[in-house]
Design a protein around this motif. Sequence first.
Motif, PDB file in Angstrom:
ATOM      1  N   PHE A  48       0.818  -1.212   0.000  1.00  0.00           N
ATOM      2  CA  PHE A  48       0.000   0.000   0.000  1.00  0.00           C
ATOM      3  C   PHE A  48       0.856   1.268   0.000  1.00  0.00           C
ATOM      4  O   PHE A  48       0.439   2.299  -0.523  1.00  0.00           O
ATOM      5  CB  PHE A  48      -0.968  -0.013   1.178  1.00  0.00           C
ATOM      6  N   PHE A  49       2.049   1.201   0.555  1.00  0.00           N
ATOM      7  CA  PHE A  49       2.966   2.337   0.488  1.00  0.00           C
ATOM      8  C   PHE A  49       3.375   2.606  -0.953  1.00  0.00           C
ATOM      9  O   PHE A  49       3.420   3.762  -1.395  1.00  0.00           O
ATOM     10  CB  PHE A  49       4.211   2.068   1.334  1.00  0.00           C
ATOM     11  N   CYS A  50       3.674   1.543  -1.695  1.00  0.00           N
ATOM     12  CA  CYS A  50       4.169   1.705  -3.066  1.00  0.00           C
ATOM     13  C   CYS A  50       3.061   1.936  -4.093  1.00  0.00           C
ATOM     14  O   CYS A  50       3.275   2.657  -5.071  1.00  0.00           O
ATOM     15  CB  CYS A  50       4.978   0.469  -3.473  1.00  0.00           C
ATOM     16  N   PHE A  51       1.882   1.343  -3.862  1.00  0.00           N
ATOM     17  CA  PHE A  51       0.865   1.358  -4.908  1.00  0.00           C
ATOM     18  C   PHE A  51      -0.494   1.893  -4.450  1.00  0.00           C
ATOM     19  O   PHE A  51      -1.438   1.927  -5.244  1.00  0.00           O
ATOM     20  CB  PHE A  51       0.691  -0.049  -5.497  1.00  0.00           C
ATOM     21  N   GLY A  52      -0.595   2.296  -3.198  1.00  0.00           N
ATOM     22  CA  GLY A  52      -1.846   2.873  -2.719  1.00  0.00           C
ATOM     23  C   GLY A  52      -2.994   1.881  -2.767  1.00  0.00           C
ATOM     24  O   GLY A  52      -2.811   0.662  -2.604  1.00  0.00           O
ATOM     25  N   ALA A  53      -4.180   2.393  -3.044  1.00  0.00           N
ATOM     26  CA  ALA A  53      -5.378   1.556  -3.049  1.00  0.00           C
ATOM     27  C   ALA A  53      -5.340   0.482  -4.132  1.00  0.00           C
ATOM     28  O   ALA A  53      -6.027  -0.537  -4.028  1.00  0.00           O
ATOM     29  CB  ALA A  53      -6.622   2.431  -3.231  1.00  0.00           C
ATOM     30  N   ASP A  54      -4.526   0.684  -5.170  1.00  0.00           N
ATOM     31  CA  ASP A  54      -4.433  -0.320  -6.239  1.00  0.00           C
ATOM     32  C   ASP A  54      -3.892  -1.660  -5.736  1.00  0.00           C
ATOM     33  O   ASP A  54      -4.084  -2.693  -6.383  1.00  0.00           O
ATOM     34  CB  ASP A  54      -3.533   0.193  -7.370  1.00  0.00           C
ATOM     35  N   GLY A  56      -5.066  -3.261  -3.543  1.00  0.00           N
ATOM     36  CA  GLY A  56      -6.240  -4.070  -3.235  1.00  0.00           C
ATOM     37  C   GLY A  56      -6.492  -5.159  -4.267  1.00  0.00           C
ATOM     38  O   GLY A  56      -7.062  -6.206  -3.944  1.00  0.00           O
ATOM     39  N   HIS A  57      -6.070  -4.926  -5.512  1.00  0.00           N
ATOM     40  CA  HIS A  57      -6.223  -5.962  -6.542  1.00  0.00           C
ATOM     41  C   HIS A  57      -5.508  -7.243  -6.120  1.00  0.00           C
ATOM     42  O   HIS A  57      -6.027  -8.345  -6.281  1.00  0.00           O
ATOM     43  CB  HIS A  57      -5.623  -5.464  -7.868  1.00  0.00           C
ATOM     44  N   VAL A  58      -4.311  -7.085  -5.595  1.00  0.00           N
ATOM     45  CA  VAL A  58      -3.510  -8.245  -5.193  1.00  0.00           C
ATOM     46  C   VAL A  58      -4.122  -8.924  -3.974  1.00  0.00           C
ATOM     47  O   VAL A  58      -4.169 -10.152  -3.892  1.00  0.00           O
ATOM     48  CB  VAL A  58      -2.065  -7.820  -4.901  1.00  0.00           C
ATOM     49  N   VAL A  59      -4.597  -8.127  -3.030  1.00  0.00           N
ATOM     50  CA  VAL A  59      -5.202  -8.678  -1.818  1.00  0.00           C
ATOM     51  C   VAL A  59      -6.443  -9.497  -2.176  1.00  0.00           C
ATOM     52  O   VAL A  59      -6.633 -10.619  -1.683  1.00  0.00           O
ATOM     53  CB  VAL A  59      -5.568  -7.554  -0.828  1.00  0.00           C
ATOM     54  N   VAL A  60      -7.272  -8.959  -3.049  1.00  0.00           N
ATOM     55  CA  VAL A  60      -8.500  -9.664  -3.456  1.00  0.00           C
ATOM     56  C   VAL A  60      -8.158 -10.971  -4.151  1.00  0.00           C
ATOM     57  O   VAL A  60      -8.748 -12.025  -3.852  1.00  0.00           O
ATOM     58  CB  VAL A  60      -9.350  -8.763  -4.389  1.00  0.00           C
ATOM     59  N   MET A  61      -7.214 -10.936  -5.078  1.00  0.00           N
ATOM     60  CA  MET A  61      -6.820 -12.153  -5.783  1.00  0.00           C
ATOM     61  C   MET A  61      -6.284 -13.208  -4.824  1.00  0.00           C
ATOM     62  O   MET A  61      -6.638 -14.394  -4.909  1.00  0.00           O
ATOM     63  CB  MET A  61      -5.764 -11.808  -6.840  1.00  0.00           C
ATOM     64  N   THR A  62      -5.464 -12.784  -3.876  1.00  0.00           N
ATOM     65  CA  THR A  62      -4.858 -13.719  -2.929  1.00  0.00           C
ATOM     66  C   THR A  62      -5.906 -14.353  -2.020  1.00  0.00           C
ATOM     67  O   THR A  62      -5.902 -15.573  -1.798  1.00  0.00           O
ATOM     68  CB  THR A  62      -3.805 -12.980  -2.076  1.00  0.00           C
ATOM     69  N   VAL A 104       5.450   1.767 -13.746  1.00  0.00           N
ATOM     70  CA  VAL A 104       5.273   0.838 -12.624  1.00  0.00           C
ATOM     71  C   VAL A 104       3.849   0.952 -12.103  1.00  0.00           C
ATOM     72  O   VAL A 104       3.424   2.029 -11.670  1.00  0.00           O
ATOM     73  CB  VAL A 104       6.280   1.148 -11.505  1.00  0.00           C
ATOM     74  N   THR A 105       3.095  -0.139 -12.151  1.00  0.00           N
ATOM     75  CA  THR A 105       1.711  -0.160 -11.672  1.00  0.00           C
ATOM     76  C   THR A 105       1.487  -1.409 -10.819  1.00  0.00           C
ATOM     77  O   THR A 105       2.400  -2.229 -10.639  1.00  0.00           O
ATOM     78  CB  THR A 105       0.711  -0.172 -12.849  1.00  0.00           C
ATOM     79  N   TRP A 106       0.248  -1.564 -10.347  1.00  0.00           N
ATOM     80  CA  TRP A 106      -0.081  -2.692  -9.486  1.00  0.00           C
ATOM     81  C   TRP A 106       0.072  -4.034 -10.190  1.00  0.00           C
ATOM     82  O   TRP A 106       0.150  -5.082  -9.529  1.00  0.00           O
ATOM     83  CB  TRP A 106      -1.499  -2.561  -8.956  1.00  0.00           C
ATOM     84  N   THR A 107       0.127  -4.035 -11.527  1.00  0.00           N
ATOM     85  CA  THR A 107       0.307  -5.309 -12.233  1.00  0.00           C
ATOM     86  C   THR A 107       1.646  -5.960 -11.889  1.00  0.00           C
ATOM     87  O   THR A 107       1.790  -7.184 -11.990  1.00  0.00           O
ATOM     88  CB  THR A 107       0.223  -5.102 -13.758  1.00  0.00           C
ATOM     89  N   LEU A 108       2.631  -5.144 -11.489  1.00  0.00           N
ATOM     90  CA  LEU A 108       3.941  -5.687 -11.108  1.00  0.00           C
ATOM     91  C   LEU A 108       3.820  -6.622  -9.907  1.00  0.00           C
ATOM     92  O   LEU A 108       4.286  -7.776  -9.947  1.00  0.00           O
ATOM     93  CB  LEU A 108       4.900  -4.543 -10.795  1.00  0.00           C
TER      94      LEU A 108
END
Length: 246
Positions: A48-54, A56-62, A104-108
């Motif tokens: 969340f420090f590096c990508f902010g609210a984005d 959340g995509h990773v958290v939801v997938m996990t 650099v985006t949340w897809t990384l």
Amino acid sequence: MAMGESYLVAGILLTFPLALFYRYLLTPYTSPKHKDIFLTVTGLALYFFCFGADAGHVVVMTMCSYLFMMVCGVGATSCIVVLLSSMSHLLYGYITVSGVSYTVTWTLIHCQALLKVVGYFLDLLDEQKDAPESFVAYTAYVFFPFTSLVGPQFQYYRYKKFRETTQIPNSWGYSLKQAGVGVIYIGVFYGIKQFTSSDFIISEEFLSWSLPTKLLFITFWTKWLITKYCAIWCVSESAACLAGMR
């Protein structure tokens, strides 16, 4: 350096004090469960420090992947479903955030987490487990702060050995070596960057060159471009080794 890259670099550098804290205060004195909690929380904090609210995509997938496996069990079909659904989510990200030049985006981090999630369930499948193991151990493995931003990847059984050990490893030498190699790669990348850029191949000047000249340039240009990624991987591996991951 773009803002996304600046936050990513800052996040990677923050893993070094976290690694020292884990190495000397958690490794010898705390239980595996407490280590899992620390690694999960710090990994999420870096996301969340590096990508902010984005992030959340990773958290939801996990979380959804774990819940699916809990309901349907660990099997080849379940692993394929998790892989396809997670890849579809990642593809959506590439389509919606990609542009002409790379940013650099949340897809990384989604890509990194996807590899961890699929690897985790494949490891359980190899061990013939019927259901996922501890949820907090799973999240600690996926969100492992020292490698979750850019890699490298490692198998779940190695994480289990890492969380269970109470011996401080003799890893300073290798950690410093990898950090030094990363610094050299960074020097090479920024040294050559004074004469070219990652966008040069879409410039009018490049398009005006003959085909043999283009092919020769691309051969060396791609080698130069990958030094940036080698630098990040080496520095990230250095922090993981400092924490005790071998």
